[in-house]
Design an enzyme around this catalytic site. Structure first.
Site, mmCIF file in Angstrom:
data_model
loop_
_atom_site.group_PDB
_atom_site.id
_atom_site.type_symbol
_atom_site.label_atom_id
_atom_site.label_comp_id
_atom_site.label_asym_id
_atom_site.label_seq_id
_atom_site.Cartn_x
_atom_site.Cartn_y
_atom_site.Cartn_z
ATOM 1 C CG ASP A 41 -2.034 1.008 1.122
ATOM 2 O OD1 ASP A 41 -3.199 0.587 0.993
ATOM 3 O OD2 ASP A 41 -1.753 2.225 1.183
ATOM 4 C CB ILE A 42 0.796 4.268 -2.150
ATOM 5 C CG1 ILE A 42 1.884 5.145 -2.711
ATOM 6 C CG2 ILE A 42 -0.464 5.056 -1.855
ATOM 7 C CD1 ILE A 42 1.585 5.688 -4.111
ATOM 8 N N GLY A 55 -15.766 3.048 3.540
ATOM 9 C CA GLY A 55 -14.409 3.599 3.473
ATOM 10 C C GLY A 55 -13.651 3.206 2.222
ATOM 11 C CD GLN A 56 -14.645 -0.186 -2.869
ATOM 12 O OE1 GLN A 56 -15.844 -0.384 -2.626
ATOM 13 N NE2 GLN A 56 -13.993 -0.850 -3.810
ATOM 14 C CG HIS A 89 -8.536 -2.634 -2.404
ATOM 15 N ND1 HIS A 89 -9.418 -1.882 -3.148
ATOM 16 C CD2 HIS A 89 -8.377 -1.978 -1.232
ATOM 17 C CE1 HIS A 89 -9.768 -0.807 -2.469
ATOM 18 N NE2 HIS A 89 -9.167 -0.849 -1.280
ATOM 19 C CG HIS A 106 -6.778 -2.705 3.133
ATOM 20 N ND1 HIS A 106 -6.011 -1.600 2.875
ATOM 21 C CD2 HIS A 106 -8.016 -2.425 2.647
ATOM 22 C CE1 HIS A 106 -6.753 -0.678 2.266
ATOM 23 N NE2 HIS A 106 -7.973 -1.148 2.115
HETATM 24 P P1 DGP Z 1 -9.621 1.706 0.371
HETATM 25 O O1 DGP Z 1 -9.859 2.880 1.279
HETATM 26 O O2 DGP Z 1 -10.010 0.396 1.031
HETATM 27 O O3 DGP Z 1 -10.239 1.895 -0.994
HETATM 28 O O4 DGP Z 1 -8.055 1.639 0.202
HETATM 29 C C1 DGP Z 1 -7.364 2.068 -0.927
HETATM 30 C C2 DGP Z 1 -5.902 1.918 -0.618
HETATM 31 O O5 DGP Z 1 -5.194 1.988 -1.824
HETATM 32 C C3 DGP Z 1 -5.330 3.005 0.297
HETATM 33 O O6 DGP Z 1 -4.854 2.385 1.487
HETATM 34 C C4 DGP Z 1 -4.181 3.616 -0.504
HETATM 35 C C5 DGP Z 1 -3.959 2.631 -1.605
HETATM 36 N N1 DGP Z 1 -3.569 3.210 -2.876
HETATM 37 C C6 DGP Z 1 -4.253 4.149 -3.579
HETATM 38 N N2 DGP Z 1 -3.608 4.438 -4.725
HETATM 39 C C7 DGP Z 1 -2.499 3.649 -4.741
HETATM 40 C C8 DGP Z 1 -1.438 3.476 -5.682
HETATM 41 O O7 DGP Z 1 -1.373 4.102 -6.740
HETATM 42 N N3 DGP Z 1 -0.472 2.576 -5.346
HETATM 43 C C9 DGP Z 1 -0.525 1.856 -4.188
HETATM 44 N N4 DGP Z 1 0.477 1.010 -3.959
HETATM 45 N N5 DGP Z 1 -1.499 1.976 -3.297
HETATM 46 C C10 DGP Z 1 -2.480 2.867 -3.571
#
Ligand code: DGP
Length: 114
Positions: free
Chosen positions: A30-31, A93-94, A100, A102
């Protein structure tokens, strides 16, 4: 799907720190990590959320969960415990509308996502 960030990651159009990949799924960091280990498990096929999963996808979802467990073991967080969670929809919270899961661990988690 056009404009989907995670579809772009699948296609390699956006870089990601990959942990695991096969023909059906991708696991990457996760980023914005919320724990020492924070991976995302995604299907390569675009499915908007867990709410859109059909009977035809059940094997795929099982494969995602099974892989997530294996990744937790490989990351060394399985013994102490970890969280596997998927958010669905706005109030869930999506933020990214590509299903995806976590994987969070490596510290004491509490509260909602911890
Ligand atoms: P959610 O809130 O469950 O939709 O989580 C989305 C997650 O995705 C959040 O923790 C940050 C991650 N994320 C968003 N954009 C990117 C990206 O471009 N790269 C990566 N590695 N993670 C990302």
């Amino acid at each position: 799907m056009e404009g989907c960030i995670f579809c772009k990651i699948v296609k390699g159009e956006i870089p990601s720190d990959k942990v695991y990949e096969d023909d059906q799924i991708l696991v990457f960091r996760d980023i914005h990590p919320q724990a020492p280990v924070h991976y995302l498990v995604i299907p390569k096929k675009h499915i908007t959320s867990i709410s859109e999963v059909t009977d035809a996808d059940l094997e795929l979802v099982g494969h995602m969960i099974n892989t997530a467990v294996r990744m937790a073991v490989a990351a060394g967080i399985a013994d102490k415990g970890y969280r596997l969670v998927t958010n669905s929809g706005m109030e869930g919270g999506q933020v990214v509308d590509h299903m995806h899961w976590h994987i969070l661990g490596g510290r004491q988690l509490s509260g909602e996502l911890g």
